[in-house]
Design a protein around this motif. Sequence first.
Motif, PDB file in Angstrom:
ATOM      1  N   ALA A 257      52.274 -15.837  60.614  1.00 53.60           N
ATOM      2  CA  ALA A 257      50.989 -16.432  60.985  1.00 53.60           C
ATOM      3  C   ALA A 257      49.854 -15.515  60.556  1.00 53.60           C
ATOM      4  O   ALA A 257      50.049 -14.312  60.355  1.00 53.60           O
ATOM      5  N   ALA A 258      48.682 -16.119  60.392  1.00 54.94           N
ATOM      6  CA  ALA A 258      47.465 -15.360  60.119  1.00 54.94           C
ATOM      7  C   ALA A 258      46.530 -15.589  61.303  1.00 54.94           C
ATOM      8  O   ALA A 258      46.302 -16.729  61.700  1.00 54.94           O
ATOM      9  N   LEU A 259      46.042 -14.520  61.885  1.00 52.36           N
ATOM     10  CA  LEU A 259      45.174 -14.629  63.065  1.00 52.36           C
ATOM     11  C   LEU A 259      43.754 -14.299  62.652  1.00 52.36           C
ATOM     12  O   LEU A 259      43.483 -13.185  62.204  1.00 52.36           O
TER      13      LEU A 259
ATOM     14  N   GLN B  65      37.190 -15.040  52.646  1.00 56.79           N
ATOM     15  CA  GLN B  65      37.155 -16.239  53.478  1.00 56.79           C
ATOM     16  C   GLN B  65      37.957 -17.412  52.903  1.00 56.79           C
ATOM     17  O   GLN B  65      38.561 -18.164  53.675  1.00 56.79           O
ATOM     18  N   PRO B  66      37.985 -17.579  51.562  1.00 54.23           N
ATOM     19  CA  PRO B  66      38.804 -18.680  51.029  1.00 54.23           C
ATOM     20  C   PRO B  66      40.269 -18.616  51.469  1.00 54.23           C
ATOM     21  O   PRO B  66      40.964 -19.635  51.488  1.00 54.23           O
ATOM     22  N   LEU B  67      40.728 -17.432  51.865  1.00 54.49           N
ATOM     23  CA  LEU B  67      42.126 -17.321  52.295  1.00 54.49           C
ATOM     24  C   LEU B  67      42.372 -18.033  53.622  1.00 54.49           C
ATOM     25  O   LEU B  67      43.508 -18.375  53.948  1.00 54.49           O
ATOM     26  N   VAL B  68      41.293 -18.239  54.380  1.00 53.56           N
ATOM     27  CA  VAL B  68      41.447 -18.963  55.648  1.00 53.56           C
ATOM     28  C   VAL B  68      42.007 -20.351  55.337  1.00 53.56           C
ATOM     29  O   VAL B  68      42.937 -20.832  55.990  1.00 53.56           O
ATOM     30  N   GLU B  69      41.440 -20.961  54.309  1.00 54.11           N
ATOM     31  CA  GLU B  69      41.907 -22.286  53.904  1.00 54.11           C
ATOM     32  C   GLU B  69      43.347 -22.219  53.381  1.00 54.11           C
ATOM     33  O   GLU B  69      44.172 -23.082  53.682  1.00 54.11           O
TER      34      GLU B  69
ATOM     35  N   GLN C 186      48.849 -24.111  54.938  1.00 54.12           N
ATOM     36  CA  GLN C 186      50.265 -23.886  55.202  1.00 54.12           C
ATOM     37  C   GLN C 186      50.583 -23.967  56.698  1.00 54.12           C
ATOM     38  O   GLN C 186      51.719 -23.698  57.109  1.00 54.12           O
ATOM     39  N   GLY C 187      49.558 -24.297  57.480  1.00 49.59           N
ATOM     40  CA  GLY C 187      49.764 -24.421  58.931  1.00 49.59           C
ATOM     41  C   GLY C 187      49.963 -23.083  59.624  1.00 49.59           C
ATOM     42  O   GLY C 187      50.508 -23.008  60.727  1.00 49.59           O
ATOM     43  N   LEU C 188      49.492 -22.002  58.982  1.00 53.15           N
ATOM     44  CA  LEU C 188      49.767 -20.664  59.528  1.00 53.15           C
ATOM     45  C   LEU C 188      48.566 -20.027  60.224  1.00 53.15           C
ATOM     46  O   LEU C 188      48.699 -18.987  60.851  1.00 53.15           O
TER      47      LEU C 188
END
Length: 225
Positions: A113-115, A184-188, A193-195
Amino acid sequence: MAAQLNLILFGPPGAGKGTQAERLCDDFQLPFISTGDMLRGHVKDETDLGQKAKEYMDAGDLVPDELILAMVRERLLEDDARDGFILDGFPRNADQATALDEQLSDLGRRVTAALLIDVPDEEVIRRLSGRRVCTEAGHNYHIEFDPPKHDDVCDQDGSELIQRDDDKPEVIEHRLGVYHEKTQPLVEYYDEQGLMRRIDGTRAAADVHGHIRAVIATLRLEEDV
Ligand code: AMP
């Protein structure tokens, strides 16, 4: 054996990732891997990498990927990262995210996951311009919100407190720009990926900590199923 937790901590500079990381390390048996801390260690020790990275860091620019990727790759292969990790400050652009996915995939692993610790720009500026760090171990203080007992001295190890070069006002603005453009684009990317899990970083540090703990506890349960 408990399932792996391969976690990424996201958020703008000054979102409180370092503060949260200190607490999370005490809570979970996971190593905290901060590329910023690692790089500052290299600069302090005047290693080859440190000398190459310093000018980028002082300017608030990203250090070139080839330097970062080799450093992170090695770190993730260390024993303590075998059952999971909390990454802070990496990945910071799309190529780094792809490289991380590839390395983990080669090892039969994946990002759990990414928090995202979310904080608006004006709050970031207020926080960073008052931040002071200890020269020995990087312990964090804030001249207004979390002052040390004695001016310019670390409560925990007695070393001198300084303002990071990249916490100077003109550099803060530049770092925020780099964050919005590259990171920030990595948030998308992780959202798709639902993470991605979002945490309100404007709340008190203890509340943010509670929220992150709850998220990680839930992830653990899900991974164990
Ligand atoms: P941080 O403490 O995470 O804000 O990092 C401090 C500085 O180290 C950044 O402004 C960059 O110059 C550099 N840095 C840290 N992590 C990375 C990364 N993943 N990629 C490129 N540069 C990085």
